[in-house]
Scaffold this active site. Structure first.
Site, PDB file in Angstrom:
ATOM      1  N   CYS A 293       0.814  -1.227   0.000  1.00 49.10           N
ATOM      2  CA  CYS A 293       0.000   0.000   0.000  1.00 49.10           C
ATOM      3  C   CYS A 293       0.846   1.274   0.000  1.00 49.10           C
ATOM      4  O   CYS A 293       0.319   2.362  -0.194  1.00 49.10           O
ATOM      5  CB  CYS A 293      -0.961   0.007   1.182  1.00 49.10           C
ATOM      6  SG  CYS A 293      -2.145  -1.339   1.121  1.00 49.10           S
TER       7      CYS A 293
ATOM      8  N   HIS B 238      -3.171   6.982   2.490  1.00 48.71           N
ATOM      9  CA  HIS B 238      -3.646   5.684   2.020  1.00 48.71           C
ATOM     10  C   HIS B 238      -5.043   5.418   2.585  1.00 48.71           C
ATOM     11  O   HIS B 238      -5.277   5.540   3.789  1.00 48.71           O
ATOM     12  CB  HIS B 238      -2.667   4.597   2.454  1.00 48.71           C
ATOM     13  CG  HIS B 238      -3.166   3.223   2.167  1.00 48.71           C
ATOM     14  ND1 HIS B 238      -3.622   2.864   0.921  1.00 48.71           N
ATOM     15  CD2 HIS B 238      -3.318   2.142   2.966  1.00 48.71           C
ATOM     16  CE1 HIS B 238      -4.030   1.607   0.970  1.00 48.71           C
ATOM     17  NE2 HIS B 238      -3.855   1.143   2.194  1.00 48.71           N
TER      18      HIS B 238
ATOM     19  N   ASN C 189     -10.157  -0.152  -0.079  1.00 50.28           N
ATOM     20  CA  ASN C 189      -8.696  -0.060  -0.031  1.00 50.28           C
ATOM     21  C   ASN C 189      -8.145  -0.635  -1.337  1.00 50.28           C
ATOM     22  O   ASN C 189      -8.164  -1.856  -1.535  1.00 50.28           O
ATOM     23  CB  ASN C 189      -8.183  -0.849   1.183  1.00 50.28           C
ATOM     24  CG  ASN C 189      -6.661  -0.887   1.271  1.00 50.28           C
ATOM     25  OD1 ASN C 189      -5.964  -0.499   0.333  1.00 50.28           O
ATOM     26  ND2 ASN C 189      -6.154  -1.363   2.394  1.00 50.28           N
TER      27      ASN C 189
HETATM   28  N1  ACO Z   1     -18.059  -8.573   9.208  1.00 48.45           N
HETATM   29  C1  ACO Z   1     -18.418  -8.944  10.456  1.00 48.45           C
HETATM   30  N2  ACO Z   1     -17.524  -9.242  11.419  1.00 48.45           N
HETATM   31  C2  ACO Z   1     -16.218  -9.133  11.096  1.00 48.45           C
HETATM   32  C3  ACO Z   1     -15.771  -8.741   9.811  1.00 48.45           C
HETATM   33  C4  ACO Z   1     -16.755  -8.457   8.846  1.00 48.45           C
HETATM   34  N3  ACO Z   1     -16.455  -8.055   7.588  1.00 48.45           N
HETATM   35  N4  ACO Z   1     -14.425  -8.717   9.803  1.00 48.45           N
HETATM   36  C5  ACO Z   1     -14.019  -9.097  11.035  1.00 48.45           C
HETATM   37  N5  ACO Z   1     -15.112  -9.344  11.816  1.00 48.45           N
HETATM   38  C6  ACO Z   1     -15.133  -9.778  13.201  1.00 48.45           C
HETATM   39  C7  ACO Z   1     -13.906 -10.546  13.603  1.00 48.45           C
HETATM   40  O1  ACO Z   1     -13.994 -11.886  13.190  1.00 48.45           O
HETATM   41  C8  ACO Z   1     -13.939 -10.389  15.105  1.00 48.45           C
HETATM   42  O2  ACO Z   1     -14.857 -11.321  15.629  1.00 48.45           O
HETATM   43  P1  ACO Z   1     -14.586 -12.033  17.031  1.00 48.45           P
HETATM   44  O3  ACO Z   1     -14.540 -10.916  18.032  1.00 48.45           O
HETATM   45  O4  ACO Z   1     -15.751 -12.933  17.167  1.00 48.45           O
HETATM   46  O5  ACO Z   1     -13.260 -12.737  16.868  1.00 48.45           O
HETATM   47  C9  ACO Z   1     -14.524  -8.985  15.310  1.00 48.45           C
HETATM   48  O6  ACO Z   1     -15.161  -8.646  14.054  1.00 48.45           O
HETATM   49  C10 ACO Z   1     -13.505  -7.930  15.649  1.00 48.45           C
HETATM   50  O7  ACO Z   1     -12.371  -8.100  14.761  1.00 48.45           O
HETATM   51  P2  ACO Z   1     -11.193  -7.064  14.711  1.00 48.45           P
HETATM   52  O8  ACO Z   1     -10.200  -7.520  13.698  1.00 48.45           O
HETATM   53  O9  ACO Z   1     -10.709  -6.846  16.101  1.00 48.45           O
HETATM   54  O10 ACO Z   1     -11.999  -5.760  14.220  1.00 48.45           O
HETATM   55  P3  ACO Z   1     -11.477  -4.306  13.998  1.00 48.45           P
HETATM   56  O11 ACO Z   1     -12.403  -3.334  14.604  1.00 48.45           O
HETATM   57  O12 ACO Z   1     -10.001  -4.175  14.294  1.00 48.45           O
HETATM   58  O13 ACO Z   1     -11.655  -4.099  12.420  1.00 48.45           O
HETATM   59  C11 ACO Z   1     -10.298  -4.147  10.448  1.00 48.45           C
HETATM   60  C12 ACO Z   1     -10.976  -4.962  11.538  1.00 48.45           C
HETATM   61  C13 ACO Z   1     -11.383  -3.395   9.688  1.00 48.45           C
HETATM   62  C14 ACO Z   1      -9.544  -5.082   9.527  1.00 48.45           C
HETATM   63  C15 ACO Z   1      -9.323  -3.113  11.092  1.00 48.45           C
HETATM   64  O14 ACO Z   1      -8.505  -3.772  12.027  1.00 48.45           O
HETATM   65  C16 ACO Z   1      -8.448  -2.441  10.080  1.00 48.45           C
HETATM   66  O15 ACO Z   1      -8.903  -1.614   9.289  1.00 48.45           O
HETATM   67  N6  ACO Z   1      -7.140  -2.715  10.097  1.00 48.45           N
HETATM   68  C17 ACO Z   1      -6.196  -2.037   9.228  1.00 48.45           C
HETATM   69  C18 ACO Z   1      -6.217  -2.594   7.845  1.00 48.45           C
HETATM   70  C19 ACO Z   1      -5.224  -1.796   6.990  1.00 48.45           C
HETATM   71  O16 ACO Z   1      -4.881  -0.664   7.292  1.00 48.45           O
HETATM   72  N7  ACO Z   1      -4.726  -2.326   5.945  1.00 48.45           N
HETATM   73  C20 ACO Z   1      -3.790  -1.516   5.151  1.00 48.45           C
HETATM   74  C21 ACO Z   1      -2.595  -2.147   4.967  1.00 48.45           C
HETATM   75  S1  ACO Z   1      -2.913  -3.565   4.042  1.00 48.45           S
HETATM   76  C22 ACO Z   1      -1.766  -3.617   2.820  1.00 48.45           C
HETATM   77  O17 ACO Z   1      -0.688  -3.090   2.898  1.00 48.45           O
HETATM   78  C23 ACO Z   1      -2.135  -4.404   1.678  1.00 48.45           C
END
Ligand code: ACO
Length: 339
Positions: free
Chosen positions: A113, A254, A284
């Site tokens: 990214c 990003h 993204n």
């Molecule tokens: N729908 C419903 N539930 C979901 C989903 C979904 N799409 N995705 C995850 N959950 C669930 C998980 O399974 C978890 O369930 P559990 O508590 O029963 O285990 C719960 O939601 C919480 O999961 P978290 O991962 O803690 O949720 P979070 O609020 O952190 O959101 C997310 C997840 C959106 C991925 C966030 O962490 C994020 O945006 N991270 C950064 C991603 C990023 O910046 N990527 C850029 C770099 S990538 C690259 O370089 C290619």
């Protein structure tokens, strides 16, 4: 300050034709529009149909950037991508050929990214050093092709697309000159964002697990690193340039998660209207993210000529970085909506 510099003269972006809304995902996976919207800010994304790959989306964006710059030729093409058409060769020469650019220098840069910021720094440095007089810099990725179809987290976030800019040699005092870069990495955190299989490390043994061919991400940790590193990099570059942070008109970061953008903006003391966001419409898009946000921002008027702009990226590697410029006048074609 004067001196040879790379100057931005053209901008364009393209999205593939298959629109996937949050409701479309919720019909196939255990997720909901409400979860995705509140946790990420993303409402829809676009993905490639079978037969369309990264070179195809890159060609479309490249053609739009060249038209925006009013030119049909450049002497360098740098393609930022982590989803090349093939492991070997690079995709850039194919893109250059299909754009009719002739036998120019063309290569890929892989920084996930952060790829677009790294590619911009590479092309800018080559122009400043006199190795090239003009360049097409494209960020293009088709992450839908490397996601686990059953993984609700990654499928909710990523979309495909491409964005591009044209640079030409000019003077550092000109509006549009790329004024500085801050680039960094931390390989000790590589496992946070990875496709475990398919590379030279596992080639001789085959895949340990069939799932190793898919992209994986440790969302929570990535979130924290993204906020810290993008803020740090933007702050360092602004300081190098003697830009007080309050003099920055727009941050084009990003587009990973609206909560990350809000946190970076807050950390830098930038009000919400200074933080450009289009991830609700595109998701993204990895290396395409920054030039697609630029294209949308210029088209809808949230980015205008004369704005002091910081671009900043964060991604797998880990890698992160920032770039700075004062925006020139640009004429851009709107991104396709494929409604
Ligand atoms: N729908 C419903 N539930 C979901 C989903 C979904 N799409 N995705 C995850 N959950 C669930 C998980 O399974 C978890 O369930 P559990 O508590 O029963 O285990 C719960 O939601 C919480 O999961 P978290 O991962 O803690 O949720 P979070 O609020 O952190 O959101 C997310 C997840 C959106 C991925 C966030 O962490 C994020 O945006 N991270 C950064 C991603 C990023 O910046 N990527 C850029 C770099 S990538 C690259 O370089 C290619």
């Amino acid at each position: 300050m004067t001196g040879r510099a790379a100057v931005l003269t053209g901008l364009g972006g393209w999205l593939p034709p298959v629109r996937v809304t949050n409701d479309d995902l919720a019909r196939r996976l255990d997720t909901s529009d409400e979860w995705i919207t509140t946790r990420t800010g993303i409402r829809q994304r676009f993905v490639v149909p079978p037969g369309l790959s990264t070179s195809g989306v890159a060609v479309e964006a490249g053609a739009r950037a060249l038209a925006s710059a009013g030119t049909e030729r450049v002497d360098l093409l740098v393609l930022a991508t982590s989803t090349p058409d093939h492991p070997c060769p690079a995709t850039a020469p194919e893109v250059a050929g299909r754009l009719g650019l002739g036998e120019i220098a063309a290569f890929d840069v892989a920084a996930v990214c952060t790829g677009f910021v790294y590619a911009l720094a590479t092309a800018s440095s080559m122009i400043t050093a006199g190795v090239a007089d003009s360049a097409l810099v494209i960020g293009a990725d088709t992450f839908s092709t490397i996601l686990d179809p059953g993984d609700r987290t990654t499928r909710a976030i990523f979309g495909d697309g491409a964005g591009a800019v044209v640079l030409r040699a000019g003077d550092r005092g000109e509006r549009g000159a790329l004024l500085g870069f801050d680039l960094a990495s931390d390989g000790s955190q590589a496992e946070l964002i990875t496709v475990p299989g398919g590379g030279s490390e596992h080639r001789s043994q085959g895949l340990a697990d069939p799932g190793d061919e898919f992209f994986t991400m440790q969302g929570r940790s990535v979130f924290r690193h993204a906020v810290t590193r993008m803020s740090e990099s933007s702050r360092r570059l602004a300081k190098d340039l003697d830009w007080p942070l309050e003099s920055v008109d727009r941050l084009v970061a990003h587009q990973a998660n609206i909560r990350i953008l809000t946190a970076v903006g807050a950390d830098l003391g930038l009000p919400e209207e200074k933080v450009v966001a289009n991830l609700d419409r595109v998701g993204n898009t990895v290396a395409a993210s920054i030039p697609l946000a630029l294209t949308d921002g210029v088209h809808d008027g949230s980015l205008a000529a004369g704005h002091r702009v910081l671009l900043c990226g964060f991604g797998g590697g880990l890698t992160w970085g920032a770039a700075a410029l004062e925006l020139p006048h640009l004429s851009v074609e709107p991104l396709p909506t494929h409604a």
